[in-house]
Write a protein that holds these residues in place. Structure first.
Motif, PDB file in Angstrom:
ATOM      1  N   LEU A 111       0.810  -1.206   0.052  1.00  0.00           N
ATOM      2  CA  LEU A 111       0.103  -0.005  -0.049  1.00  0.00           C
ATOM      3  C   LEU A 111       0.759   1.277  -0.173  1.00  0.00           C
ATOM      4  N   ARG A 112       1.823   1.149   0.581  1.00  0.00           N
ATOM      5  CA  ARG A 112       2.802   2.443   0.767  1.00  0.00           C
ATOM      6  C   ARG A 112       3.422   2.648  -0.744  1.00  0.00           C
ATOM      7  N   ARG A 113       3.421   1.684  -1.561  1.00  0.00           N
ATOM      8  CA  ARG A 113       4.007   2.043  -2.904  1.00  0.00           C
ATOM      9  C   ARG A 113       2.853   1.826  -3.923  1.00  0.00           C
ATOM     10  N   GLY A 114       1.656   1.793  -3.572  1.00  0.00           N
ATOM     11  CA  GLY A 114       0.532   2.153  -4.552  1.00  0.00           C
ATOM     12  C   GLY A 114       0.137   0.817  -4.792  1.00  0.00           C
ATOM     13  N   MET A 115       0.635  -0.316  -4.588  1.00  0.00           N
ATOM     14  CA  MET A 115       0.100  -1.470  -5.122  1.00  0.00           C
ATOM     15  C   MET A 115      -1.141  -1.826  -4.111  1.00  0.00           C
ATOM     16  N   PRO A 116      -2.252  -1.960  -4.564  1.00  0.00           N
ATOM     17  CA  PRO A 116      -3.591  -2.431  -3.633  1.00  0.00           C
ATOM     18  C   PRO A 116      -3.494  -3.848  -3.223  1.00  0.00           C
ATOM     19  N   SER A 117      -4.213  -4.058  -2.305  1.00  0.00           N
ATOM     20  CA  SER A 117      -4.392  -5.281  -1.830  1.00  0.00           C
ATOM     21  C   SER A 117      -5.472  -6.024  -2.634  1.00  0.00           C
ATOM     22  N   TRP A 118      -5.411  -7.275  -3.134  1.00  0.00           N
ATOM     23  CA  TRP A 118      -6.348  -7.971  -3.882  1.00  0.00           C
ATOM     24  C   TRP A 118      -6.914  -9.014  -3.117  1.00  0.00           C
ATOM     25  N   SER A 119      -7.066  -8.986  -1.938  1.00  0.00           N
ATOM     26  CA  SER A 119      -7.736  -9.828  -1.154  1.00  0.00           C
ATOM     27  C   SER A 119      -9.257  -9.983  -1.370  1.00  0.00           C
ATOM     28  N   LYS A 120      -9.733  -8.951  -2.004  1.00  0.00           N
ATOM     29  CA  LYS A 120     -11.340  -9.062  -2.447  1.00  0.00           C
ATOM     30  C   LYS A 120     -11.332 -10.007  -3.751  1.00  0.00           C
ATOM     31  N   LEU A 121     -10.337 -10.630  -4.203  1.00  0.00           N
ATOM     32  CA  LEU A 121     -10.562 -11.422  -5.316  1.00  0.00           C
ATOM     33  C   LEU A 121     -10.665 -12.896  -4.598  1.00  0.00           C
ATOM     34  N   PRO A 122     -11.377 -13.664  -5.025  1.00  0.00           N
ATOM     35  CA  PRO A 122     -11.441 -15.248  -4.350  1.00  0.00           C
ATOM     36  C   PRO A 122      -9.896 -15.718  -4.824  1.00  0.00           C
ATOM     37  N   ASP A 123      -9.743 -16.652  -3.780  1.00  0.00           N
ATOM     38  CA  ASP A 123      -8.187 -17.227  -3.759  1.00  0.00           C
ATOM     39  C   ASP A 123      -7.929 -18.081  -5.242  1.00  0.00           C
ATOM     40  N   PRO A 124      -8.875 -18.720  -5.787  1.00  0.00           N
ATOM     41  CA  PRO A 124      -8.600 -19.316  -7.000  1.00  0.00           C
ATOM     42  C   PRO A 124      -8.385 -18.411  -8.129  1.00  0.00           C
ATOM     43  N   GLU A 125      -8.998 -17.190  -8.025  1.00  0.00           N
ATOM     44  CA  GLU A 125      -8.669 -16.260  -9.124  1.00  0.00           C
ATOM     45  C   GLU A 125      -7.448 -15.613  -9.248  1.00  0.00           C
ATOM     46  N   ARG A 126      -6.762 -15.390  -7.867  1.00  0.00           N
ATOM     47  CA  ARG A 126      -5.500 -15.218  -7.408  1.00  0.00           C
ATOM     48  C   ARG A 126      -4.451 -15.891  -8.143  1.00  0.00           C
ATOM     49  N   TRP A 127      -4.634 -17.275  -7.969  1.00  0.00           N
ATOM     50  CA  TRP A 127      -3.821 -18.266  -8.183  1.00  0.00           C
ATOM     51  C   TRP A 127      -3.824 -18.399 -10.054  1.00  0.00           C
ATOM     52  N   GLN A 128      -5.037 -17.945 -10.559  1.00  0.00           N
ATOM     53  CA  GLN A 128      -4.872 -17.969 -11.973  1.00  0.00           C
ATOM     54  C   GLN A 128      -3.976 -16.727 -12.424  1.00  0.00           C
ATOM     55  N   ILE A 129      -4.154 -15.526 -11.995  1.00  0.00           N
ATOM     56  CA  ILE A 129      -3.434 -14.435 -12.360  1.00  0.00           C
ATOM     57  C   ILE A 129      -1.998 -14.793 -12.294  1.00  0.00           C
ATOM     58  N   ILE A 130      -1.775 -15.620 -11.196  1.00  0.00           N
ATOM     59  CA  ILE A 130      -0.147 -16.037 -11.026  1.00  0.00           C
ATOM     60  C   ILE A 130       0.111 -16.960 -11.957  1.00  0.00           C
ATOM     61  N   SER A 131      -0.653 -17.859 -12.319  1.00  0.00           N
ATOM     62  CA  SER A 131      -0.315 -18.719 -13.376  1.00  0.00           C
ATOM     63  C   SER A 131       0.022 -17.855 -14.673  1.00  0.00           C
ATOM     64  N   TYR A 132      -0.903 -16.867 -15.107  1.00  0.00           N
ATOM     65  CA  TYR A 132      -0.826 -16.273 -16.400  1.00  0.00           C
ATOM     66  C   TYR A 132       0.590 -15.554 -16.350  1.00  0.00           C
ATOM     67  N   LEU A 133       0.853 -14.748 -15.059  1.00  0.00           N
ATOM     68  CA  LEU A 133       1.957 -14.018 -15.138  1.00  0.00           C
ATOM     69  C   LEU A 133       3.349 -14.746 -15.217  1.00  0.00           C
ATOM     70  N   LYS A 134       3.225 -16.066 -14.699  1.00  0.00           N
ATOM     71  CA  LYS A 134       4.433 -17.043 -14.598  1.00  0.00           C
ATOM     72  C   LYS A 134       4.780 -17.373 -16.057  1.00  0.00           C
ATOM     73  N   SER A 135       3.573 -17.311 -16.739  1.00  0.00           N
ATOM     74  CA  SER A 135       3.675 -17.855 -18.262  1.00  0.00           C
ATOM     75  C   SER A 135       4.350 -16.801 -19.181  1.00  0.00           C
ATOM     76  N   LEU A 136       4.258 -15.534 -18.735  1.00  0.00           N
ATOM     77  CA  LEU A 136       4.726 -14.595 -19.689  1.00  0.00           C
ATOM     78  C   LEU A 136       6.184 -14.699 -19.959  1.00  0.00           C
ATOM     79  N   GLY A 137       7.044 -14.992 -18.946  1.00  0.00           N
ATOM     80  CA  GLY A 137       8.293 -15.013 -19.190  1.00  0.00           C
ATOM     81  C   GLY A 137       9.068 -13.667 -18.918  1.00  0.00           C
ATOM     82  N   PRO A 138      10.402 -13.612 -18.904  1.00  0.00           N
ATOM     83  CA  PRO A 138      10.906 -12.497 -18.861  1.00  0.00           C
ATOM     84  C   PRO A 138      11.066 -11.715 -20.207  1.00  0.00           C
TER      85      PRO A 138
END
Lengths: 367, 125
Positions: free
Chosen positions: B98-125
């Motif tokens: 929060l200090r750096r402007g990144m909001p909490s996404w606790s309002k998203l259900p847990d499975p949706e958070r993992w789906q986002i992470i799956s997508y991010l990790k699929s991007l690669g550098p």
């Protein structure tokens, strides 16, 4: 839209036998009115003209016609809000509002920094022995920081067989003192309101009840309410469920005692996992829940005696492009409450609103 | 006498801010969260759904291609793609920064958070 649009003054405020002195100044909200000097003579403000004109006695036919006109006015206001919302939803620069379906209860979730949410909320009810009313709020919510959200409200109401008036404004700030997520998360809320004859029912405190909603607008506007409201918001997100509790303390600055109230909300998306395919009406886009709120008396008579309480199911749908709709019928739990309140809300979130405005300004400056 | 102290304070603050911007949140992640596995790892549907969720919730700050926009960092960086585990990213989504402007996404259900992470990790550098 071209001249004869839904939002034109003529369609939002048709000529009325009661409001010959009151004419719209702002479109689409049906909230802001101004005095037409040409018809009334000289009054320079809205209030004296309303107070000076007693409520006319109409025939049954006149009442029926007036009811239809007020109803069409209200529908036009809602149609305008929907039209604005649909137009905005078609815009590409959108962000999806993640909404809990509450109308009175606040959750601990803050607006994302830089995002601006615009919402139109309505509540309609009919007190026994009084006229049906539609209280409306236009809300602008901005995420200043990750831990600080600020909101500004414009309130208005329309009462059948009476008038449509702008009732005032509110400014609130929510601060989240703990920067990490805990099993229960506190948020501190402060609000200043400058309102009169308000029927938006944004909260119920003290001994608020149906009797407060039966006075004619002309009388009700005589009482100015400059209030501060404090809330302790407690919220938890557990297993897809959101549980929110608000403890409300409100004080009219005109030397009135502190009044207290509460609001509780419980909700959950209908599906916890997103679909891999784009969809507008899949279950994960719906959040259903229940909301309860009411008064807790005042400093001298704390408790639930002579206070009103409401309970009802709530439903929220969010579109893929930023529009969210909420709906809730709420039932009065005792004879001090209104029997039924219907609530309706439309909201739209603009992602990184300030950044976009600054970029647009810079682009304009370089041309 | 005051000036050297003031300069030192400003210098220390700048270093602190730089450090905060440089992913110090990673050091705050508890060991249990750091080691937490993604229950949806390897599921193509999770990546597709995560991409949709990313477009709805994250792209406005981090860019459509996760390249970063303004103060919001790139999510294709080595820090996100290699240094941070999926558990680290999950912790960040729940708590935000929060200090750096990144909001909490606790309002998203847990499975949706993992789906986002799956997508991010699929991007690669």
């Amino acid at each position: 839209m071209p001249g004869g649009s839904l939002c034109s003054p003529a369609s939002v405020f048709p000529d009325s036998p009661l409001l010959t002195s009151v004419r719209p100044r702002k479109l689409c909200g049906a909230d802001i009115t101004s005095t037409s000097r040409a018809r009334v003579g000289a009054p320079t403000s809205l209030e004296p003209s309303i107070l000076a004109s007693p409520r006319p006695v109409l025939s049954t036919d006149g009442n029926r016609k007036w009811s239809k006109r007020v109803l069409s006015t209200t529908l036009s206001g809602l149609q305008c809000a929907l039209w604005v919302a649909v137009t905005l939803a078609a815009s590409p620069s959108t962000s999806v509002a993640q909404e809990w379906p509450y109308f009175v209860t606040y959750s601990h979730d803050m607006e994302e920094p830089g995002n601006l949410e615009i919402a139109f909320l309505s509540a309609t009810g009919k007190p026994l022995g009084g006229n049906r009313f539609v209280g409306s709020t236009l809300e602008f919510e901005y995420g200043v920081k990750g831990w600080w959200t600020s909101e500004f409200y414009l309130d208005g109401q329309s009462t059948f067989h009476d008038s449509t008036i702008f009732t005032g404004y509110r400014w609130e700030n929510r601060l989240r003192p703990l920067l990490r997520e805990h099993w229960i998360n506190p948020v501190l809320y402060t609000e200043f309101a400058n309102i009169s004859a308000d029927k938006a029912l944004r909260e119920v405190v003290g001994h608020d009840g149906k009797a407060d909603l039966t006075n004619p607008n002309g009388e009700a506007r005589q009482e100015k309410e400059r209030e501060i409201e404090l809330r302790l918001i407690l919220g938890s997100n557990v297993g897809g469920w959101n549980i929110s509790e608000n403890f409300i303390a409100e004080k009219n600055l005109a030397n009135n005692p502190w009044e207290f109230g509460y609001a509780l909300g419980l909700s959950r998306p209908l599906r916890l996992m997103a679909s891999p395919r784009p969809c507008g009406f899949c279950r994960e886009r719906f959040v259903a829940g229940v909301e309860m709120y009411g008064g807790l008396g005042d400093r001298y008579r704390f408790g639930t005696r002579l206070t009103s309480h409401y309970l009802g199911p709530t439903l929220n749908w969010k579109s893929p492009n930023g529009l969210a709709l909420s709906l809730s019928p709420q039932f009065g739990l005792n004879s001090y409450s209104l029997p039924l309140i219907y609530r309706f809300g439309v909201s739209y979130e603009i992602g990184q609103a300030l950044g976009r405005a600054v970029s647009a300004f810079r682009r304009g400056g370089t041309r | 006498m005051i000036r050297p102290r003031l300069i030192l304070l400003v210098f220390a603050s700048a270093i602190g801010l730089l450090a905060a911007a440089n992913g110090t949140w990673l050091k705050e992640v508890p060991a249990r969260e750091h080691a937490r596995p993604n229950p949806l790892r390897g599921q193509p549907d999770a990546v597709a759904a995560g991409g949709r969720l990313y477009a709805e919730h994250c792209a406005k700050c981090h860019g459509k291609n996760a390249q970063g926009l303004g103060k919001a960092p790139s999510l294709r960086s080595l820090r996100v793609q290699q240094q941070a585990t999926e558990g680290d990213l999950h912790w960040l989504l729940v708590n935000g920064n929060l200090r750096r402007g990144m909001p909490s996404w606790s309002k998203l259900p847990d499975p949706e958070r993992w789906q986002i992470i799956s997508y991010l990790k699929s991007l690669g550098p």
